[in-house]
Motif scaffolding. Structure first.
Motif, PDB file in Angstrom:
ATOM      1  N   ASP A   3      25.075   1.010   3.675  1.00 31.02           N
ATOM      2  CA  ASP A   3      25.229  -0.328   3.115  1.00 31.02           C
ATOM      3  C   ASP A   3      24.307  -0.488   1.919  1.00 31.02           C
ATOM      4  O   ASP A   3      23.156  -0.048   1.937  1.00 31.02           O
ATOM      5  N   ASP A   4      24.826  -1.147   0.865  1.00 31.62           N
ATOM      6  CA  ASP A   4      24.048  -1.283  -0.363  1.00 31.62           C
ATOM      7  C   ASP A   4      22.714  -1.976  -0.133  1.00 31.62           C
ATOM      8  O   ASP A   4      21.712  -1.638  -0.768  1.00 31.62           O
ATOM      9  N   ASP A   5      22.687  -2.971   0.786  1.00 34.75           N
ATOM     10  CA  ASP A   5      21.456  -3.729   0.977  1.00 34.75           C
ATOM     11  C   ASP A   5      20.409  -2.937   1.758  1.00 34.75           C
ATOM     12  O   ASP A   5      19.273  -3.379   1.898  1.00 34.75           O
ATOM     13  N   ARG A   6      20.785  -1.762   2.257  1.00 34.75           N
ATOM     14  CA  ARG A   6      19.838  -0.934   3.011  1.00 34.75           C
ATOM     15  C   ARG A   6      19.466   0.354   2.276  1.00 34.75           C
ATOM     16  O   ARG A   6      18.486   1.004   2.626  1.00 34.75           O
ATOM     17  N   LEU A   7      20.249   0.701   1.273  1.00 35.36           N
ATOM     18  CA  LEU A   7      20.091   2.020   0.657  1.00 35.36           C
ATOM     19  C   LEU A   7      18.729   2.185  -0.004  1.00 35.36           C
ATOM     20  O   LEU A   7      18.049   3.198   0.192  1.00 35.36           O
ATOM     21  N   LEU A   8      18.289   1.199  -0.785  1.00 39.54           N
ATOM     22  CA  LEU A   8      17.022   1.321  -1.513  1.00 39.54           C
ATOM     23  C   LEU A   8      15.851   1.421  -0.547  1.00 39.54           C
ATOM     24  O   LEU A   8      14.951   2.253  -0.728  1.00 39.54           O
ATOM     25  N   ASP A   9      15.852   0.579   0.497  1.00 41.79           N
ATOM     26  CA  ASP A   9      14.766   0.638   1.474  1.00 41.79           C
ATOM     27  C   ASP A   9      14.771   1.963   2.228  1.00 41.79           C
ATOM     28  O   ASP A   9      13.710   2.482   2.597  1.00 41.79           O
ATOM     29  N   THR A  10      15.960   2.510   2.473  1.00 40.75           N
ATOM     30  CA  THR A  10      16.052   3.811   3.141  1.00 40.75           C
ATOM     31  C   THR A  10      15.389   4.890   2.300  1.00 40.75           C
ATOM     32  O   THR A  10      14.634   5.725   2.804  1.00 40.75           O
ATOM     33  N   VAL A  11      15.658   4.870   1.002  1.00 41.60           N
ATOM     34  CA  VAL A  11      15.034   5.836   0.087  1.00 41.60           C
ATOM     35  C   VAL A  11      13.521   5.640   0.069  1.00 41.60           C
ATOM     36  O   VAL A  11      12.752   6.599   0.118  1.00 41.60           O
ATOM     37  N   LYS A  12      13.091   4.384   0.046  1.00 42.73           N
ATOM     38  CA  LYS A  12      11.662   4.104  -0.011  1.00 42.73           C
ATOM     39  C   LYS A  12      10.932   4.582   1.241  1.00 42.73           C
ATOM     40  O   LYS A  12       9.847   5.158   1.155  1.00 42.73           O
ATOM     41  N   VAL A  13      11.528   4.328   2.419  1.00 44.54           N
ATOM     42  CA  VAL A  13      10.826   4.707   3.644  1.00 44.54           C
ATOM     43  C   VAL A  13      10.789   6.227   3.799  1.00 44.54           C
ATOM     44  O   VAL A  13       9.801   6.790   4.280  1.00 44.54           O
ATOM     45  N   ASN A  14      11.845   6.918   3.362  1.00 45.84           N
ATOM     46  CA  ASN A  14      11.810   8.383   3.397  1.00 45.84           C
ATOM     47  C   ASN A  14      10.768   8.927   2.434  1.00 45.84           C
ATOM     48  O   ASN A  14      10.070   9.901   2.736  1.00 45.84           O
ATOM     49  N   THR A  15      10.651   8.301   1.264  1.00 48.87           N
ATOM     50  CA  THR A  15       9.623   8.707   0.308  1.00 48.87           C
ATOM     51  C   THR A  15       8.234   8.450   0.867  1.00 48.87           C
ATOM     52  O   THR A  15       7.325   9.280   0.730  1.00 48.87           O
ATOM     53  N   LEU A  16       8.072   7.306   1.527  1.00 50.31           N
ATOM     54  CA  LEU A  16       6.779   6.981   2.129  1.00 50.31           C
ATOM     55  C   LEU A  16       6.388   8.009   3.186  1.00 50.31           C
ATOM     56  O   LEU A  16       5.241   8.476   3.211  1.00 50.31           O
ATOM     57  N   LEU A  17       7.335   8.370   4.056  1.00 55.46           N
ATOM     58  CA  LEU A  17       7.035   9.366   5.080  1.00 55.46           C
ATOM     59  C   LEU A  17       6.704  10.716   4.454  1.00 55.46           C
ATOM     60  O   LEU A  17       5.847  11.455   4.940  1.00 55.46           O
ATOM     61  N   PHE A  18       7.391  11.026   3.343  1.00 53.69           N
ATOM     62  CA  PHE A  18       7.102  12.266   2.627  1.00 53.69           C
ATOM     63  C   PHE A  18       5.690  12.243   2.055  1.00 53.69           C
ATOM     64  O   PHE A  18       4.953  13.232   2.134  1.00 53.69           O
ATOM     65  N   LEU A  19       5.280  11.093   1.500  1.00 54.31           N
ATOM     66  CA  LEU A  19       3.924  10.962   0.955  1.00 54.31           C
ATOM     67  C   LEU A  19       2.880  11.059   2.060  1.00 54.31           C
ATOM     68  O   LEU A  19       1.825  11.681   1.883  1.00 54.31           O
ATOM     69  N   LEU A  20       3.164  10.447   3.201  1.00 56.94           N
ATOM     70  CA  LEU A  20       2.223  10.523   4.318  1.00 56.94           C
ATOM     71  C   LEU A  20       2.133  11.940   4.857  1.00 56.94           C
ATOM     72  O   LEU A  20       1.070  12.395   5.279  1.00 56.94           O
ATOM     73  N   ASP A  21       3.259  12.655   4.841  1.00 61.49           N
ATOM     74  CA  ASP A  21       3.245  14.050   5.265  1.00 61.49           C
ATOM     75  C   ASP A  21       2.378  14.870   4.323  1.00 61.49           C
ATOM     76  O   ASP A  21       1.608  15.732   4.738  1.00 61.49           O
ATOM     77  N   GLY A  22       2.506  14.594   3.004  1.00 63.11           N
ATOM     78  CA  GLY A  22       1.650  15.263   2.037  1.00 63.11           C
ATOM     79  C   GLY A  22       0.189  14.894   2.230  1.00 63.11           C
ATOM     80  O   GLY A  22      -0.710  15.721   2.090  1.00 63.11           O
ATOM     81  N   LYS A  23      -0.051  13.631   2.585  1.00 63.58           N
ATOM     82  CA  LYS A  23      -1.415  13.177   2.860  1.00 63.58           C
ATOM     83  C   LYS A  23      -1.983  13.925   4.058  1.00 63.58           C
ATOM     84  O   LYS A  23      -3.145  14.322   4.067  1.00 63.58           O
ATOM     85  N   SER A  24      -1.137  14.169   5.079  1.00 69.24           N
ATOM     86  CA  SER A  24      -1.616  14.881   6.262  1.00 69.24           C
ATOM     87  C   SER A  24      -1.970  16.318   5.929  1.00 69.24           C
ATOM     88  O   SER A  24      -2.895  16.890   6.495  1.00 69.24           O
ATOM     89  N   ALA A  25      -1.229  16.924   4.982  1.00 73.43           N
ATOM     90  CA  ALA A  25      -1.576  18.280   4.553  1.00 73.43           C
ATOM     91  C   ALA A  25      -2.934  18.281   3.868  1.00 73.43           C
ATOM     92  O   ALA A  25      -3.753  19.178   4.051  1.00 73.43           O
ATOM     93  N   HIS A  26      -3.180  17.219   3.064  1.00 76.20           N
ATOM     94  CA  HIS A  26      -4.487  17.067   2.419  1.00 76.20           C
ATOM     95  C   HIS A  26      -5.574  16.855   3.466  1.00 76.20           C
ATOM     96  O   HIS A  26      -6.667  17.400   3.373  1.00 76.20           O
ATOM     97  N   VAL A  27      -5.239  16.057   4.495  1.00 74.77           N
ATOM     98  CA  VAL A  27      -6.187  15.816   5.581  1.00 74.77           C
ATOM     99  C   VAL A  27      -6.575  17.120   6.251  1.00 74.77           C
ATOM    100  O   VAL A  27      -7.739  17.381   6.548  1.00 74.77           O
ATOM    101  N   ALA A  28      -5.553  17.973   6.478  1.00 73.29           N
ATOM    102  CA  ALA A  28      -5.815  19.229   7.180  1.00 73.29           C
ATOM    103  C   ALA A  28      -6.791  20.102   6.413  1.00 73.29           C
ATOM    104  O   ALA A  28      -7.571  20.860   7.000  1.00 73.29           O
ATOM    105  N   GLU A  29      -6.773  19.988   5.070  1.00 71.21           N
ATOM    106  CA  GLU A  29      -7.635  20.839   4.256  1.00 71.21           C
ATOM    107  C   GLU A  29      -9.020  20.234   4.046  1.00 71.21           C
ATOM    108  O   GLU A  29     -10.014  20.936   4.036  1.00 71.21           O
ATOM    109  N   ASP A  30      -9.083  18.909   3.852  1.00 64.88           N
ATOM    110  CA  ASP A  30     -10.317  18.289   3.392  1.00 64.88           C
ATOM    111  C   ASP A  30     -10.913  17.256   4.341  1.00 64.88           C
ATOM    112  O   ASP A  30     -11.983  16.719   4.073  1.00 64.88           O
ATOM    113  N   MET A  31     -10.232  16.919   5.438  1.00 69.15           N
ATOM    114  CA  MET A  31     -10.731  15.919   6.363  1.00 69.15           C
ATOM    115  C   MET A  31     -10.666  16.462   7.777  1.00 69.15           C
ATOM    116  O   MET A  31      -9.883  17.355   8.082  1.00 69.15           O
ATOM    117  N   SER A  32     -11.490  15.887   8.648  1.00 69.83           N
ATOM    118  CA  SER A  32     -11.455  16.301  10.037  1.00 69.83           C
ATOM    119  C   SER A  32     -10.263  15.668  10.741  1.00 69.83           C
ATOM    120  O   SER A  32      -9.642  14.728  10.237  1.00 69.83           O
TER     121      SER A  32
END
Length: 222
Positions: A3-32
């Motif tokens: 649905d058009d009214d859901r498509l943009l938010d769907t893209v945004k939430v997938n991008t957000l999860l992708f960014l958080l996944d990248g953040k977790s990779a950074h965490v694994a290297e530089d944070m406990s």
């Protein structure tokens, strides 16, 4: 088909999860691990709308705004998606395995979906990962990619390993289609929600393969 009214938010939430996944990779290297847990513990109530974000923190305000927008569209479905998303992000810093009881009957299909998605990503990302590993790896580090594993186990070149894996993916894809057909047959083929859900998984696999084949993330050059 979204649905058009859901498509943009769907893209945004997938991008957000992708960014958080990248953040977790950074965490694994530089944070406990504990620092990583505190990061996600801080974001969860923000995603749930129970706490206002610090607008100077991009992870906080993007998380808040995206989930607020999704809830405004359809709160019931948004809450359902958020529950699954929280499992995803907390698993990044959690050694426990969380069972999905509500979708137990589709467990093999989900495993197949995950396997196909991950292996396609590994095939396309291998050259990039190999370059970075050769440049940056520390003593004792291993290259964790299925192409490398297949090459070692089968005693073949990297190029041959990739060709073998592509053949396996096409065979696994046939098996995936068979499992989906049987799941529908088991419900009399008359469950429109299940049919649409399985078609969505199929589209996501196709989209993942297309993205992996074309994204600069995997195919940039130094």
């Amino acid at each position: 088909m979204a649905d058009d009214d859901r498509l943009l938010d769907t893209v945004k939430v997938n991008t957000l999860l992708f960014l958080l996944d990248g953040k977790s990779a950074h965490v694994a290297e530089d944070m406990s691990l504990e620092e990583g847990k505190r990061l996600y513990k801080r974001l969860i109530p923000i995603a749930m709308g129970k706490k206002l974000p610090n607008r100077s923190d991009p992870y906080a305000w993007i998380t808040y705004d995206v989930w607020t927008s999704i809830r405004a569209c359809d709160k019931e479905l948004a809450d359902q998606v958020l529950r699954e998303a929280l499992v995803c992000i907390t698993a990044q810093v959690d050694s426990l395995r969380v069972p999905n009881k509500t979708l137990k009957s589709l467990e093999r299909i989900h495993e197949s979906y995950g396997k196909l998605g991950i292996i396609v990503n590994d095939i396309h990302s291998y050259e990039k990962e190999l370059r970075l590993w050769n440049r940056d790896h520390k003593e004792g580090a291993k290259l964790l990619n299925i192409v490398n594993t297949m090459s070692i186990d089968a005693g073949v070149s990297y190029a041959t390993a990739k060709r073998i894996l592509w053949v396996l993916c096409r065979e696994w894809d046939i098996g995936h289609q068979d499992m989906m057909a049987k799941a529908l047959e088991g419900r009399g083929g008359a469950d429109p929600a299940l049919k649409l859900y399985l078609k969505g998984l199929e589209y996501m696999l196709g989209g993942n393969e297309y993205w992996s084949e074309n994204t600069e993330r995997y195919h940039w050059r130094d």
